[in-house]
Motif scaffolding. Structure first.
Motif, PDB file in Angstrom:
ATOM      1  N   LEU A   1       8.448  -6.783   4.261  1.00 42.19           N
ATOM      2  CA  LEU A   1       9.160  -6.783   2.991  1.00 42.19           C
ATOM      3  C   LEU A   1       8.547  -5.738   2.078  1.00 42.19           C
ATOM      4  O   LEU A   1       7.334  -5.520   2.079  1.00 42.19           O
ATOM      5  CB  LEU A   1       9.104  -8.169   2.332  1.00 42.19           C
ATOM      6  CG  LEU A   1       9.751  -9.309   3.131  1.00 42.19           C
ATOM      7  CD1 LEU A   1       9.600 -10.626   2.387  1.00 42.19           C
ATOM      8  CD2 LEU A   1      11.223  -9.023   3.412  1.00 42.19           C
ATOM      9  N   LYS A   2       9.404  -5.065   1.307  1.00 40.57           N
ATOM     10  CA  LYS A   2       8.949  -3.949   0.470  1.00 40.57           C
ATOM     11  C   LYS A   2       8.928  -4.324  -1.006  1.00 40.57           C
ATOM     12  O   LYS A   2       9.646  -5.207  -1.453  1.00 40.57           O
ATOM     13  CB  LYS A   2       9.890  -2.750   0.654  1.00 40.57           C
ATOM     14  CG  LYS A   2      10.004  -2.244   2.088  1.00 40.57           C
ATOM     15  CD  LYS A   2       8.844  -1.322   2.429  1.00 40.57           C
ATOM     16  CE  LYS A   2       9.031  -0.652   3.771  1.00 40.57           C
ATOM     17  NZ  LYS A   2       8.987  -1.624   4.899  1.00 40.57           N
ATOM     18  N   LEU A   3       8.076  -3.589  -1.701  1.00 39.97           N
ATOM     19  CA  LEU A   3       8.021  -3.716  -3.154  1.00 39.97           C
ATOM     20  C   LEU A   3       8.689  -2.476  -3.734  1.00 39.97           C
ATOM     21  O   LEU A   3       8.338  -1.363  -3.355  1.00 39.97           O
ATOM     22  CB  LEU A   3       6.555  -3.783  -3.596  1.00 39.97           C
ATOM     23  CG  LEU A   3       6.281  -4.049  -5.067  1.00 39.97           C
ATOM     24  CD1 LEU A   3       6.699  -5.463  -5.430  1.00 39.97           C
ATOM     25  CD2 LEU A   3       4.804  -3.846  -5.371  1.00 39.97           C
ATOM     26  N   SER A   4       9.647  -2.668  -4.614  1.00 38.97           N
ATOM     27  CA  SER A   4      10.334  -1.506  -5.190  1.00 38.97           C
ATOM     28  C   SER A   4       9.425  -0.807  -6.195  1.00 38.97           C
ATOM     29  O   SER A   4       8.789  -1.452  -7.031  1.00 38.97           O
ATOM     30  CB  SER A   4      11.619  -1.938  -5.881  1.00 38.97           C
ATOM     31  OG  SER A   4      12.215  -0.827  -6.490  1.00 38.97           O
TER      32      SER A   4
ATOM     33  N   GLY B   1       9.456   7.894  -0.253  1.00 43.93           N
ATOM     34  CA  GLY B   1       8.207   7.336   0.264  1.00 43.93           C
ATOM     35  C   GLY B   1       7.416   6.522  -0.750  1.00 43.93           C
ATOM     36  O   GLY B   1       6.420   5.888  -0.391  1.00 43.93           O
ATOM     37  N   MET B   2       7.852   6.509  -2.005  1.00 43.35           N
ATOM     38  CA  MET B   2       7.062   5.802  -3.023  1.00 43.35           C
ATOM     39  C   MET B   2       7.103   4.276  -2.845  1.00 43.35           C
ATOM     40  O   MET B   2       6.130   3.597  -3.154  1.00 43.35           O
ATOM     41  CB  MET B   2       7.532   6.178  -4.432  1.00 43.35           C
ATOM     42  CG  MET B   2       6.960   7.484  -4.940  1.00 43.35           C
ATOM     43  SD  MET B   2       5.159   7.586  -4.796  1.00 43.35           S
ATOM     44  CE  MET B   2       4.640   6.435  -6.052  1.00 43.35           C
TER      45      MET B   2
ATOM     46  N   SER C   1       2.191  -0.769   0.051  1.00 47.57           N
ATOM     47  CA  SER C   1       0.840  -0.769   0.628  1.00 47.57           C
ATOM     48  C   SER C   1      -0.189  -1.236  -0.395  1.00 47.57           C
ATOM     49  O   SER C   1      -1.104  -1.999  -0.076  1.00 47.57           O
ATOM     50  CB  SER C   1       0.448   0.630   1.106  1.00 47.57           C
ATOM     51  OG  SER C   1       1.349   1.064   2.072  1.00 47.57           O
ATOM     52  N   MET C   2      -0.017  -0.765  -1.640  1.00 50.92           N
ATOM     53  CA  MET C   2      -0.944  -1.172  -2.704  1.00 50.92           C
ATOM     54  C   MET C   2      -0.906  -2.691  -2.890  1.00 50.92           C
ATOM     55  O   MET C   2      -1.939  -3.356  -3.007  1.00 50.92           O
ATOM     56  CB  MET C   2      -0.557  -0.496  -4.035  1.00 50.92           C
ATOM     57  CG  MET C   2      -1.018   0.948  -4.154  1.00 50.92           C
ATOM     58  SD  MET C   2      -0.196   1.813  -5.526  1.00 50.92           S
ATOM     59  CE  MET C   2      -0.419   0.667  -6.866  1.00 50.92           C
TER      60      MET C   2
ATOM     61  N   ILE D   1      -2.965  -8.274  -1.941  1.00 48.30           N
ATOM     62  CA  ILE D   1      -2.750  -9.604  -1.353  1.00 48.30           C
ATOM     63  C   ILE D   1      -3.896  -9.927  -0.387  1.00 48.30           C
ATOM     64  O   ILE D   1      -4.450 -11.027  -0.396  1.00 48.30           O
ATOM     65  CB  ILE D   1      -1.375  -9.655  -0.636  1.00 48.30           C
ATOM     66  CG1 ILE D   1      -0.257  -9.693  -1.675  1.00 48.30           C
ATOM     67  CG2 ILE D   1      -1.283 -10.853   0.318  1.00 48.30           C
ATOM     68  CD1 ILE D   1       1.139  -9.458  -1.118  1.00 48.30           C
ATOM     69  N   ASP D   2      -4.258  -8.913   0.400  1.00 46.62           N
ATOM     70  CA  ASP D   2      -5.326  -9.073   1.377  1.00 46.62           C
ATOM     71  C   ASP D   2      -6.674  -9.285   0.694  1.00 46.62           C
ATOM     72  O   ASP D   2      -7.409 -10.229   1.010  1.00 46.62           O
ATOM     73  CB  ASP D   2      -5.349  -7.820   2.265  1.00 46.62           C
ATOM     74  CG  ASP D   2      -6.147  -8.075   3.527  1.00 46.62           C
ATOM     75  OD1 ASP D   2      -5.993  -9.168   4.093  1.00 46.62           O
ATOM     76  OD2 ASP D   2      -6.938  -7.196   3.924  1.00 46.62           O
TER      77      ASP D   2
END
Lengths: 81, 225
Positions: free
Chosen positions: B126-129, B147-148, B154-155, B160-161
């Motif tokens: 799932l992606k974050l806009s 690509g943003m 990823s950030m 979360i990790d």
């Protein structure tokens, strides 16, 4: 504080954050017998309010005590039915 | 006075007499108002049920309450999950698993992009806009560059990790273990050309809006996320 009751089992949820401390507490207490006391060790500061609220809104459990240490928050929950 | 009402009903004909007699005597507005009040209360007295009728009614209501509460011994929560971005996948899952811990019977109806939360493969990506949220660390004009979304996702995944926040997969597994029912909207499955096997084991398929409405109608808490 903990001398008023015997701890049956200890659940370590250190490192886990919302909603896991509450969810895992519920799962652990379900494994115990009526009258047993579960000690929950958490590092999530939100667990103080969350476990209090969960115990108040859930049948069959009673929050006996909570203690905020330097890093670890301790909760004592009894299964009442 | 009030407690006498049932008795008054038995002598309602007598009670009607004086009230009607009072009304014509009224000469000013205040007296007229009193007369209206008197007349109204005596009418009410005339229509008031007897003690026996009230007792029967109380019994009827007590039975109705008993039936309603017996049927509703468990608390229920119904959530409609419509969003499939990484940030919006969390609230329905956190609330569902927590409500289950409170003893609620929980159903989460996943429709449109919310369906991706239940999709075993897509739920892990799932992606974050990176646009549309002014709280993002990058301006919208930069966020719109190719690509943003991957960069901001990823950030977020790293956060979360680092924070030991549960992953979407962990929350789904936990919720299923706690007895949460996840429902995949059949119309959206067809629309997105998904297969029933694409979803986590234990997800209910073949359900539509009527199922959701039924759950919402019976629920103590209803949420649209």
């Amino acid at each position: 504080m903990s001398d008023a009751f015997d701890i049956t089992e200890t659940l370590d949820v250190k490192g886990a954050s919302c909603p896991m401390p509450v969810v895992q507490t519920k799962s652990a207490i379900d494994e115990l017998e009526t009258g047993d006391v579960l000690e929950v060790l958490a590092t999530d500061p939100g667990s103080m309010s969350d476990i209090d609220g969960w115990a108040a809104g859930t049948e069959g459990v009673e929050l006996l005590d909570q203690a905020a240490g330097d890093d670890v928050y301790k909760h004592y929950v009894r299964r009442t039915e | 006075m009030r407690s006498d009402t049932p008795d008054a009903a038995d002598t309602s004909e007598a009670a009607d007499g004086p009230a009607e007699a009072d009304a014509p005597d009224a000469t000013d507005a205040a007296d007229a108002a009193d007369a209206v009040t008197d007349s109204t209360s005596s009418d009410a007295a005339a229509e008031a049920p007897s003690r026996a009728e009230l007792a029967a009614r109380v019994e009827e209501l007590e039975d109705a309450i008993a039936a309603a509460t017996a049927d509703d011994d468990g608390k229920k929560m119904s959530i409609i999950a419509t969003k499939g971005t990484l940030d919006m996948a969390y609230p329905p899952l956190i609330l569902a698993s927590t409500a289950a811990a409170f003893g609620y019977e929980v159903t989460v109806f996943h429709t449109f992009w919310g369906l991706d939360i239940l999709h075993e493969e897509r739920s892990k990506n799932l992606k974050l806009s990176s646009v549309g949220n002014p709280n993002m660390p990058v301006p919208n004009v930069v966020g719109a560059l190719p690509g943003m979304d991957r960069v901001t996702t990823s950030m977020m995944e790293k956060k979360i990790d680092d924070n030991d926040t549960a992953t979407i997969e962990e929350l789904i597994d936990t919720s299923l273990e706690m007895g949460v029912e996840f429902q995949a909207c059949q119309m959206t499955i067809d629309l997105m050309d998904y297969d029933e096997d694409d979803f986590y084991d234990g997800v209910t398929t073949g359900v539509g809006a009527a199922t959701a409405i039924q759950d919402l109608a019976e629920a103590d808490i209803q949420l649209l996320v």
